[in-house]
Design a protein around this motif. Structure first.
Motif, short mmCIF file in Angstrom:
data_model
loop_
_atom_site.label_atom_id
_atom_site.label_comp_id
_atom_site.label_asym_id
_atom_site.label_seq_id
_atom_site.Cartn_x
_atom_site.Cartn_y
_atom_site.Cartn_z
N ARG A 1 0.89 -1.11 -0.08
CA ARG A 1 0.03 -0.04 -0.06
C ARG A 1 0.70 1.20 0.13
N THR B 1 1.89 7.42 0.49
CA THR B 1 1.87 8.66 -0.31
C THR B 1 2.47 9.88 0.31
N PHE B 2 2.72 9.87 1.46
CA PHE B 2 3.24 10.68 2.34
C PHE B 2 4.74 11.25 1.39
N VAL C 1 6.64 2.01 10.56
CA VAL C 1 6.84 3.18 10.07
C VAL C 1 6.74 4.55 10.74
N VAL D 1 13.18 10.80 12.56
CA VAL D 1 12.76 12.38 12.37
C VAL D 1 12.67 13.02 13.26
N ILE E 1 2.38 11.54 10.86
CA ILE E 1 2.82 11.29 9.44
C ILE E 1 2.00 10.11 8.90
N ILE F 1 -1.62 11.86 7.90
CA ILE F 1 -1.62 12.77 6.73
C ILE F 1 -1.30 11.92 5.29
N THR F 2 -1.05 10.57 5.46
CA THR F 2 -0.83 9.75 4.27
C THR F 2 -2.21 9.24 3.78
N TRP G 1 -2.91 5.70 3.95
CA TRP G 1 -2.75 4.85 5.31
C TRP G 1 -3.73 5.53 6.28
N PHE H 1 -6.26 3.45 8.34
CA PHE H 1 -5.68 2.43 9.38
C PHE H 1 -5.91 3.28 10.87
#
Lengths: 196, 341
Positions: free
Chosen positions: A167, A170-171, B107, B115, B137, B140-141, B144, B147
């Motif tokens: 998946r 897209t970040f 992630v 970071v 992070i 704002i994806t 994702w 989830f």
């Protein structure tokens, strides 16, 4: 400095986005995919090499006080050539790059090389300098675009390479991902050159 | 001592050594945090079973691995034993839904620790709370974000209470649809939400423990709660058919975990009392503003992140600030050469 050095310095020692930290607007904006990065880089190679050669050959003609305006006119000429050529023969990539092709005119790298190098050196070193810096810029953009495209879209040059259930993150292809990946790459390059 | 150079500090005594150490340490503070969060962890495990164990352990493990890895690479001393990475991993786990995929946890934690924390210089130098950076992070994806959507993720659980995120209901249908949610049940943690974030009573107990132990200061949580109450009260009094009432806002979403645990992170909160007051109130106020007007059902995380960016400014808010007094120097005579000789 030998002629080959004029070319190779652009590949590492004066690598534009990471070493000179110049021209960051297009670096951040057009690296959503490897393809757009490569297209932008090729356009910059052409403009940079041609404008460096012309500025260098006219360096004794151009009055010192109006040199920036003259450089801009020279650069703009080549940018228009690139723009019209891309519009005629590479329309998909022209559409993706959009406003950033005309904006090559105000790209700091090109004006910077004209001012710092081409206006003080002969035609052949200037051409090699433009070619080297342009190649470095193209490589940086393609690598950055490739990383962002693989993670953010699961593709490279438009070809699917990740597993089917991947998946996309897209970040990475959005604006914060551009800053983040540029910063991390810059940090890694600094660390590498420090340890050398 | 010269009168003009003495500083007006009443409660700070600087004396020559030897000093007695109070025993407080970074490690001790981190384990206090872990202990204070234990009741909420247990409650989350009671509701969501093995899935909650999986998320919590994966999150703590990946946060500690991320920290150890980056410190190895950067050739810094590895400090995962001080527990700060474990705390941020646990905090992140507690605001996630119980069945979030493993790679999202990894992630988020790697992004948060590397970071959000180590790139800025590690513990104490992070301008933002690493757990919140990781969460934001992922949030704002676009691909994702699902989830982190409790309504989509928690659909297959049998927990004995309404499996709808109260704030999403408020956002979608307005306060008239909230009659199913009883404040008592919300207070006891019988609500859909993050693994630990919904266990309000446990978090309150843990937060009070931290305040009593002196690990966190009372100003930030109290002003956070006051901020939420006042601003949501203003919204509610202005238009009670469109906005939820203050008690509902206090007892749902991440408000309590945010007030006591998320925005009290030492490095990303102010050090002075009035700075803390403004910081806490700002977080609470921004939470309600985001809940009312943004696309997100809950605004605690983004409010904390936003206010953390103001911390350098808020640190300048000092009550009883030491004003430099003009010092009268004795008149100098002679030339520069004579004085420096």
């Amino acid at each position: 400095m030998s002629l080959s050095k004029e070319f190779t310095k652009g590949l590492w020692n004066e690598l534009p986005p990471f070493r000179l930290v110049l021209g960051l607007c297009p670096v951040l904006a057009v690296t959503k995919s490897a393809e757009t990065g490569l297209g932008m880089g090729l356009a910059v190679i052409f403009v940079l090499t041609c404008s460096n050669m012309l500025v260098s050959s006219l360096r004794n003609v151009i009055p010192r006080k109006v040199r920036i305006a003259s450089f801009i006119v020279i650069i703009a000429t080549f940018v228009v050539i690139v723009e019209l050529t891309a519009q005629a023969y590479f329309y998909p990539i022209y559409e993706k790059l959009g406003i950033f092709i005309p904006l090559i005119v105000v790209n700091c790298i090109i004006l910077g090389r004209a001012e710092a190098f081409a206006s003080r050196n002969g035609v052949i070193p200037s051409a090699l300098d433009g070619l080297g810096i342009g190649t470095g810029f193209t490589l940086s953009l393609t690598v950055l675009g490739g990383i962002r495209e693989i993670l953010g879209n699961g593709t490279i040059f438009g070809a699917e390479i990740m597993w089917s259930s991947f998946r996309p993150f897209t970040f990475m292809v959005e604006a914060p991902g551009a800053f983040l990946s540029l910063g991390l790459l810059l940090g890694i390059m600094n660390a590498c050159s420090k340890s050398n | 001592m010269n009168k003009t150079t003495s500083m007006k500090v009443s409660n700070l005594t600087v004396s020559p050594g030897p000093h007695r150490h109070s025993g407080a340490s970074i490690t001790g503070g981190s384990y206090d945090f872990l202990l204070a969060l234990l009741p909420a962890v247990i409650m989350g495990i009671c509701y969501y079973g093995f899935d909650a164990v999986r998320v919590i352990s994966a999150s703590i493990a990946s946060a500690m691995i991320a920290e150890a890895l980056i410190q190895k690479i950067l050739k810094k001393p590895v400090t995962i034993a001080d527990g700060s990475a474990a705390v941020s991993g646990l905090l992140l786990a507690l605001i996630l839904p119980a069945n979030v995929p493993l790679y999202v946890i990894i992630v988020a934690n790697f992004a948060g620790i590397i970071v959000g924390k180590q790139c800025f210089g590690g513990l104490g130098a992070n301008p933002l709370n690493p757990a919140l950076v990781g969460w934001a992070i992922v949030r704002i994806t676009k691909t994702w974000a699902d989830f982190l959507d409790f309504d989509l993720m928690l659909i297959n659980y049998d927990t004995g209470f309404i499996l709808q995120y109260p704030l999403a209901v408020l956002k979608a249908k307005g306060p008239s649809a909230l009659s199913d949610f009883h404040l008592g049940a919300l207070f006891l943690g019988q609500q859909t939400g993050g693994i630990g974030a919904s266990a309000i009573v446990c978090l309150l107990a843990g937060g009070l423990y931290l305040i009593i132990r002196g690990t966190i200061r009372w100003e930030i949580p109290l002003c956070f709660i006051i901020g939420v109450t006042i601003i949501s009260g203003v919204f509610w009094l202005a238009n009670s058919t469109a906005y939820g009432n203050p008690m509902f806002h206090l007892l749902t979403g991440n408000v309590i975990i945010g007030a006591f645990f998320l925005c009290t992170d030492n490095a990303s909160s102010p050090v002075n009392r009035w700075g803390m007051v403004a910081f806490g109130f700002g977080c609470g106020a921004m939470t309600i503003v985001l809940r009312a007007w943004s696309i997100y059902p809950d605004g605690v995380v983004f409010a904390c992140l936003l206010m953390s960016l103001f911390v350098p400014l808020l640190d300048k808010l000092k009550a009883g600030q030491i004003v430099p007094q003009p010092v009268e120097l004795p008149p100098v005579s002679g030339s520069v050469e004579e004085r420096t000789a």
